[in-house]
Design an enzyme around this catalytic site. Structure first.
Site, mmCIF file in Angstrom:
data_model
loop_
_atom_site.group_PDB
_atom_site.id
_atom_site.type_symbol
_atom_site.label_atom_id
_atom_site.label_comp_id
_atom_site.label_asym_id
_atom_site.label_seq_id
_atom_site.Cartn_x
_atom_site.Cartn_y
_atom_site.Cartn_z
ATOM 1 N N GLU A 48 -0.261 19.202 -16.293
ATOM 2 C CA GLU A 48 -0.668 20.454 -15.655
ATOM 3 C C GLU A 48 -2.173 20.658 -15.847
ATOM 4 O OE1 GLU A 48 3.497 22.902 -16.230
ATOM 5 O OE2 GLU A 48 2.099 22.799 -17.878
ATOM 6 N N TYR A 49 -2.637 20.371 -17.064
ATOM 7 C CA TYR A 49 -4.070 20.512 -17.355
ATOM 8 C C TYR A 49 -4.869 19.596 -16.418
ATOM 9 C CZ TYR A 49 -8.510 20.443 -19.825
ATOM 10 O OH TYR A 49 -9.843 20.539 -20.124
ATOM 11 N N SER A 95 -14.796 9.902 -23.896
ATOM 12 C CA SER A 95 -13.444 9.959 -23.356
ATOM 13 C C SER A 95 -13.223 8.749 -22.452
ATOM 14 C CB SER A 95 -13.332 11.259 -22.584
ATOM 15 O OG SER A 95 -12.053 11.393 -22.113
ATOM 16 N N LEU A 96 -12.099 8.712 -21.780
ATOM 17 C CA LEU A 96 -11.791 7.603 -20.867
ATOM 18 C C LEU A 96 -11.493 8.143 -19.476
ATOM 19 C CD1 LEU A 96 -9.269 5.546 -23.033
ATOM 20 C CD2 LEU A 96 -11.513 4.749 -22.268
ATOM 21 N N GLU A 128 -4.276 -2.272 -24.340
ATOM 22 C CA GLU A 128 -3.726 -1.671 -25.561
ATOM 23 C C GLU A 128 -2.827 -0.510 -25.180
ATOM 24 O OE1 GLU A 128 -7.023 -0.328 -27.914
ATOM 25 O OE2 GLU A 128 -8.069 -2.226 -27.618
ATOM 26 N N LYS A 130 -2.006 3.354 -25.103
ATOM 27 C CA LYS A 130 -2.771 4.589 -25.220
ATOM 28 C C LYS A 130 -1.955 5.527 -26.100
ATOM 29 C CE LYS A 130 -5.670 7.879 -22.906
ATOM 30 N NZ LYS A 130 -5.318 8.991 -23.753
ATOM 31 N N ASP A 132 -0.744 8.580 -28.307
ATOM 32 C CA ASP A 132 -0.851 10.015 -28.046
ATOM 33 C C ASP A 132 -0.981 10.769 -29.366
ATOM 34 O OD1 ASP A 132 -1.090 12.198 -26.507
ATOM 35 O OD2 ASP A 132 1.010 12.283 -25.863
ATOM 36 N N ARG A 151 -12.909 14.074 -33.326
ATOM 37 C CA ARG A 151 -13.794 13.870 -32.196
ATOM 38 C C ARG A 151 -14.617 15.126 -31.903
ATOM 39 N NH1 ARG A 151 -11.905 12.148 -26.149
ATOM 40 N NH2 ARG A 151 -10.920 14.198 -26.182
ATOM 41 N N GLU A 188 -6.521 6.300 -33.880
ATOM 42 C CA GLU A 188 -5.731 7.481 -33.573
ATOM 43 C C GLU A 188 -4.849 7.839 -34.764
ATOM 44 O OE1 GLU A 188 -6.594 8.283 -30.492
ATOM 45 O OE2 GLU A 188 -5.016 9.560 -29.642
ATOM 46 N N TYR A 240 -8.343 1.315 -33.306
ATOM 47 C CA TYR A 240 -8.543 0.660 -32.008
ATOM 48 C C TYR A 240 -9.966 0.198 -31.747
ATOM 49 C CZ TYR A 240 -9.381 5.516 -30.308
ATOM 50 O OH TYR A 240 -9.820 6.785 -30.125
ATOM 51 N N LYS A 303 -9.443 -2.515 -21.283
ATOM 52 C CA LYS A 303 -10.846 -2.653 -21.693
ATOM 53 C C LYS A 303 -11.356 -4.037 -21.295
ATOM 54 C CE LYS A 303 -9.944 0.265 -25.748
ATOM 55 N NZ LYS A 303 -9.871 0.424 -27.204
ATOM 56 N N LYS A 327 -2.718 5.495 -16.889
ATOM 57 C CA LYS A 327 -1.776 6.479 -17.419
ATOM 58 C C LYS A 327 -0.412 6.409 -16.746
ATOM 59 C CE LYS A 327 -3.736 10.470 -18.704
ATOM 60 N NZ LYS A 327 -4.052 11.447 -19.663
ATOM 61 N N CYS A 421 20.951 35.709 8.560
ATOM 62 C CA CYS A 421 21.079 34.280 8.278
ATOM 63 C C CYS A 421 20.128 33.477 9.174
ATOM 64 C CB CYS A 421 22.524 33.877 8.529
ATOM 65 S SG CYS A 421 22.791 32.110 8.493
ATOM 66 N N CYS A 424 22.586 31.556 11.779
ATOM 67 C CA CYS A 424 23.441 32.201 12.787
ATOM 68 C C CYS A 424 23.108 33.674 13.006
ATOM 69 C CB CYS A 424 24.909 32.066 12.402
ATOM 70 S SG CYS A 424 25.412 33.178 11.082
ATOM 71 N N CYS A 439 25.447 34.341 3.624
ATOM 72 C CA CYS A 439 25.598 34.708 5.025
ATOM 73 C C CYS A 439 27.020 35.229 5.185
ATOM 74 C CB CYS A 439 25.385 33.461 5.879
ATOM 75 S SG CYS A 439 26.064 33.613 7.526
ATOM 76 N N CYS A 445 29.164 30.905 11.534
ATOM 77 C CA CYS A 445 27.907 30.242 11.191
ATOM 78 C C CYS A 445 28.033 28.712 11.241
ATOM 79 C CB CYS A 445 27.490 30.681 9.792
ATOM 80 S SG CYS A 445 25.930 29.968 9.273
HETATM 81 S S1 IVH Z 1 -10.695 3.624 -26.697
HETATM 82 C C1 IVH Z 1 -15.015 5.175 -25.255
HETATM 83 N N1 IVH Z 1 -8.231 2.969 -27.161
HETATM 84 O O1 IVH Z 1 -7.730 8.261 -25.592
HETATM 85 C C2 IVH Z 1 -13.595 5.489 -25.308
HETATM 86 N N2 IVH Z 1 -8.750 5.258 -26.913
HETATM 87 O O2 IVH Z 1 -8.966 9.641 -23.273
HETATM 88 C C3 IVH Z 1 -12.941 4.848 -26.453
HETATM 89 N N3 IVH Z 1 -6.808 6.724 -27.161
HETATM 90 O O3 IVH Z 1 -10.218 10.009 -27.280
HETATM 91 C C4 IVH Z 1 -11.507 5.143 -26.526
HETATM 92 N N4 IVH Z 1 -5.338 5.159 -27.557
HETATM 93 O O4 IVH Z 1 -8.078 9.516 -28.536
HETATM 94 C C5 IVH Z 1 -9.100 3.963 -26.935
HETATM 95 N N5 IVH Z 1 -6.058 2.220 -27.601
HETATM 96 C C6 IVH Z 1 -6.935 3.224 -27.389
HETATM 97 C C7 IVH Z 1 -6.537 4.558 -27.372
HETATM 98 C C8 IVH Z 1 -7.467 5.549 -27.110
HETATM 99 C C9 IVH Z 1 -5.537 6.447 -27.443
HETATM 100 C C10 IVH Z 1 -7.333 8.082 -26.916
HETATM 101 C C11 IVH Z 1 -8.513 8.433 -27.763
HETATM 102 C C12 IVH Z 1 -9.566 8.889 -26.804
HETATM 103 C C13 IVH Z 1 -8.762 9.196 -25.580
HETATM 104 C C14 IVH Z 1 -9.572 9.013 -24.337
#
Ligand code: IVH
Length: 691
Positions: A48-49, A95-96, A128, A130, A132, A151, A188, A240, A303, A327, A421, A424, A439, A445
Site C-alpha cells: 500500500e505504501y 536504498s534499492l 541474494e 531480499k 525482510d 540506517r 539485515e 550481505y 547485483k 520484488k 432492480c 428487471c 429484488c 426477473c
Molecule cells: S544490498 C545500496 N542486499 O533492502 C543498497 N539489501 O531496499 C545495498 N535488503 O536497506 C542494499 N536484503 O535493508 C541488500 N541481500 C540484500 C538485502 C538488502 C534486504 C534491504 C536492506 C536495504 C533495502 C533496500
C-alpha cells in the site's frame, strides 16, 4: 475578453488540482514514514505504501514544475529517534530500486549493458534473498565487535550497539585473519518466523501487545533502551556486504559473501547467473520455496557481481545502478474506486461490485472487486471516488480492506442502494437489520428466472416430471420460456418443439401432458412453487391452512402474515413484498388464467387436533420426506421433537427405524406406522386420495 484568458484560469485550476493531490500524498507518506521508521508500528502494508509513493512519483514526473520541495520521494527513511546517540555513516546507506516482472528485470539489465557497452563487458549477476528485516551497519575494530548503527535516514543512523551485541549468531570476535584496523559489514537483523510466533503467543498469553509481523518485532526489539529486552528476543543477523576493509584479492560480491562466511557471519543463500533467464530462474525457485524459509523475504536482490563494475556503474540519487530488488508482487495496493455497479444473483440478492482503476495486486491486474453487500459498504464507510486498499493473498479473491481516508478529496459521492432492480426494474428491498438487498420480482426477473423455473417444476412444487431441468433451461435459453407462466403456453410451440434434436413427437406429447396434468394441484404446493423467499413447504402449508383462500393471501398485509404459525417478521415482509410486485402479479394472473387450480382447502373443524401432543419422526417414509411430515404435524398442532423421551406422545416410525423405535418401545410410547399417519392426514384434509 474572458474567453481570451480563460485558458489561464483553466491552467491554474489544473495546477491547483495536481498540487492538492501531491499534498495529500505527501502528508500520507510522511505520516506512514513516521509510523514505520520511528514508531515501528506501520499503519499500512508495504504494498500500500509503495502504491502511494508510486502515485506521487508519477505525478512528479508528469508535472516536474509542480514538485513540492518537501516531497519524500527522494529521501530514505525518517529522522532517527532522539533517544539514541546519532552516528554519521562513513558511507551513506542507500536504498534499492525495484523491478516486479521479467520485462522490468530485462530493462534493468539492458540499462547496465548499455552503460558498460563501451567496455564491451557483459557482467555476471549475483542474486541474494531480499531479507525482510532492518538494515544495520556493523563495525569491527581489529577483529572485535565495536558498533552497530541503524540506517536512519541513510546519512545518520542510531547507535544500537547495546542491543545488537546480544544477537546470538553475531560474531563478537573475528578469527585472527581478520585483524584489520576497521571492517564494516552491513546486513539485515531479522526475527525468524518461529521465534516471532512464539514471542507473539507468549505476549498474547500475558495480555501484552503483539507485533504485526516479524520485521516490526525485530525493529521494536532493536529500539529498546534496555539490552536485556533485546537479548530475550530471538533475533538473527545476516550479512550481505563488506563496505570497508574487504581484502583486495576479493573482487566479487559472491566472494565477499564467502569471506563473510569464513569470518563466522551467517549469510542467506545466493547464486550467480550470466543472463536475464538465469536470474529469472533463481527468482522463480526462491518464490516457490518462500513459504518454507525460516524467515520472511520480500524478493530477490540482483547485483552486478564484479565489484569493479559496481564501482564503474555508481549510484543514482538514492539507489545503486548496479543492483535492484526483484520484488514479489505485493499482496496489497491502493487504487481508486471509480464506481459501484449492482449485480443480481440467481436468488435475487443484489451484490455491489466495485469498479477500480486497474491495479496490480499479487501479480494480477484487478479492475473489479466484490463488495459483498450493502452492509459492507457501510461497514467500510466507502464512497464512490475513494482511494481504497485492495488485498489479494495467494489465489484468494481480491477484497477491499479499507478506505484511505486521508486521501479523500471533494470528488467523492455516497453510494446508494438502487431503488429498483438493475435487471428487471422491480422494487428492491433491504429488510431491516439485514445486509443483503434483494429484488422483489422473483417470478419475473431474468436474473432469477432459471432458479425460479427449476424450483417451480420440482417434485415438491408443481411436480412437472416430464419437463426435465435440461429442457427447461434449454427452452429458457432459446427464449421460449421467460417466466414460469410461459410453461403453460409451451403447447403453442408444439410444432417447433417436435423439430428440436432429441425431442420427438412422443416425448413432446408426454411433456405437454405432464404440464397439463400439473395444473391440478394443491394450494400449499402452488404457494411453495412460487419460490417466495422464506416460504418453504411447511410455511406454504401454514399459509394455505390459515387463509384457505389464495386471493386473501395476495391481499394480506405484512401484519396479517405475522399471525400465521412459524412466520416471523422477515418472512412476513418478504411474502408481502412478493405479492406487492406488479411484475409478480402479472405472472401469477397468467398462471391462474392458464388454468392452474386446486381443491378448496378443507380447514379441519378442530383447528389443532394434535394440540398438546409431542411427536417424534424416525426412519424413512415412502410418500413424503421427514420435513414434510413434520410440517403436517405442526400444522395440526403437534410439537415435533428430535428425540424420544418420557414426554413423547407418539413416534411416527418409517422404514428402518432404529434406536428411537427401541427406546419408544421401552418407554411404552404410542407407535404409529406410515399408513396410519397418511390416514390421519387425509382425515384432516391435509392429503387427498391421489397424493
Ligand atoms: S544490498 C545500496 N542486499 O533492502 C543498497 N539489501 O531496499 C545495498 N535488503 O536497506 C542494499 N536484503 O535493508 C541488500 N541481500 C540484500 C538485502 C538488502 C534486504 C534491504 C536492506 C536495504 C533495502 C533496500
Amino acid at each position: 475578453m474572458t474567453d481570451l484568458f480563460s485558458f489561464i484560469d483553466d491552467q491554474h485550476d489544473q495546477d491547483a488540482k495536481i498540487i492538492t493531490q501531491m499534498r495529500l500524498l505527501i502528508d500520507a507518506l510522511k505520516k506512514h514514514n513516521h509510523a514505520y521508521y520511528v514508531l515501528d508500528n506501520p499503519s499500512i502494508s508495504d504494498g500500500e505504501y509503495d502504491s502511494l509513493r508510486q502515485k506521487l512519483l508519477d505525478l512528479e514526473s508528469q508535472f516536474p514544475t509542480l514538485k513540492q520541495p518537501d516531497s519524500p520521494t527522494d529521501k530514505v527513511g525518517d529522522k532517527p529517534l532522539p533517544a539514541f546517540t546519532q552516528v554519521m555513516h562513513d558511507i551513506a546507506m542507500l536504498s534499492l530500486g525495484n523491478v516486479f516482472n521479467f520485462d522490468e528485470l530485462t530493462a534493468f539489465i539492458r540499462r547496465i549493458n548499455d552503460r558498460l557497452d563501451s567496455k564491451n563487458q557483459h557482467p555476471e549477476f549475483e542474486m541474494e534473498l531480499k531479507l525482510d528485516g532492518l538494515a544495520v551497519s556493523l563495525k569491527y575494530v581489529h577483529g572485535v565487535f565495536h558498533q552497530a548503527v541503524t540506517r536512519g535516514d541513510g546519512r545518520v543512523g542510531e547507535d544500537i550497539t547495546h542491543n545488537v551485541r546480544t544477537i546470538r549468531n553475531l560474531p563478537q570476535v573475528l578469527p585472527a585473519c581478520a585483524d584489520i584496523a576497521l571492517l564494516e559489514v552491513r546486513g539485515e537483523v531479522l526475527m525468524p518466523k518461529a521465534g516471532f510466533e512464539k514471542l507473539n503467543r507468549e505476549s498474547a498469553e500475558r495480555g501484552e501487545k503483539t507485533f504485526a509481523n516479524p520485521r516490526n518485532a525485530a525493529a521494536g526489539s532493536l529500539r529498546q533502551l534496555n539490552p536485556a529486552i533485546a537479548s530475550a528476543r530471538p533475533l538473527a543477523f545476516f550479512g550481505y556486504s563488506v563496505n570497508q576493509g574487504l581484502p583486495s584479492h576479493i573482487t566479487t560480491q559472491s566472494g565477499a559473501l564467502e569471506y563473510l562466511r569464513s569470518l563466522g557471519f551467517e549469510t542467506a543463500p545466493f547464486g550467480t547467473a550470466a543472463t536475464p533467464k538465469g536470474v529469472q530462474d533463481f527468482y522463480e525457485n526462491i518464490a516457490k520455496t518462500r513459504a518454507d524459509l525460516p524467515f520472511e523475504i520480500d524478493g530477490v536482490v540482483v547485483k552486478v557481481n564484479s565489484l569493479d563494475l559496481q564501482n564503474d556503474l555508481g549510484f543514482l540519487s538514492r539507489e545503486p545502478r548496479w543492483a535492484t530488488a526483484y520484488k514479489f508482487a505485493a499482496e496489497s495496493a491502493i487504487t481508486r474506486l471509480v464506481a459501484v455497479e449492482w449485480q443480481v444473483g440467481r436468488t435475487g440478492q443484489l451484490t455491489p461490485v466495485g469498479k477500480l482503476e486497474p491495479i496490480n495486486v499479487g501479480g494480477v491486474t484487478v479492475s473489479n472487486v466484490t463488495l459483498h453487500n450493502f452492509g459492507e459498504i457501510g461497514r467500510l464507510g466507502l464512497m464512490a471516488g475513494d482511494m481504497v486498499s485492495i488485498h489479494r493473498a495467494g489465489d484468494v479473491i481480491p477484497k477491499v480492506s479499507g478506505v484511505v481516508l486521508e486521501m479523500r478529496d471533494g470528488a467523492v459521492s455516497p453510494i446508494h442502494l438502487p431503488k429498483t432492480c438493475p435487471v428487471c426494474e422491480s422494487a428492491v428491498v433491504l429488510p431491516e437489520g439485514e445486509a443483503l438487498a434483494r429484488c422483489t420480482g422473483g417470478l419475473y426477473c431474468p436474473a432469477q428466472s432459471k432458479e425460479a423455473l427449476v424450483h417451480f417444476v420440482s417434485r415438491r412444487a408443481m411436480d412437472i416430471d416430464g419437463l426435465g431441468e435440461q429442457w427447461l433451461i434449454k427452452f429458457f435459453e432459446m427464449g421460449l420460456i421467460r417466466t414460469v407462466a410461459d410453461i403453460y403456453e409451451l403447447v403453442q410451440h408444439q410444432d417447433h418443439l417436435m423439430t428440436l434434436e432429441g425431442l420427438g413427437e412422443k416425448s413432446v406429447n408426454n411433456m405437454l401432458a405432464a404440464i397439463e396434468k400439473s395444473k391440478n394441484t394443491t394450494l400449499p404446493r402452488f404457494i411453495f412453487a412460487l419460490g417466495i423467499r422464506g416460504v418453504g413447504e411447511s410455511t406454504a402449508l401454514n399459509l394455505a391452512q390459515h387463509f384457505a383462500d389464495f386471493e386473501a393471501i395476495r391481499r394480506a398485509s405484512a401484519d396479517d402474515f405475522l399471525t400465521v404459525p412459524d412466520v416471523g417478521e422477515i418472512t412476513a415482509q418478504s411474502i408481502h413484498e412478493f405479492f406487492q410486485s406488479t411484475h409478480n402479479s402479472e405472472v401469477i394472473d397468467r398462471l391462474l388464467g392458464a388454468g392452474v387450480v386446486w381443491q378448496a382447502v378443507q380447514v379441519s373443524e378442530a383447528e389443532a387436533p394434535l394440540d398438546g401432543q409431542t411427536w417424534v419422526v424416525t426412519g424413512t417414509l415412502s410418500v413424503m420426506g421427514r420435513d414434510e411430515a413434520k410440517a403436517h404435524l405442526q400444522a395440526l398442532g403437534a410439537k415435533v421433537s428430535g428425540s424420544v423421551s418420557a414426554k413423547t406422545s407418539v413416534l411416527l416410525a418409517g422404514e428402518k427405524a432404529g434406536s428411537k423405535l427401541d427406546k419408544a418401545t421401552q418407554l411404552g410410547v404410542n407407535i404409529v406406522q406410515e399408513d396410519e399417519f397418511v390416514q390421519l392426514l387425509m382425515t384432516h384434509g391435509r392429503l387427498s386420495n391421489d397424493g
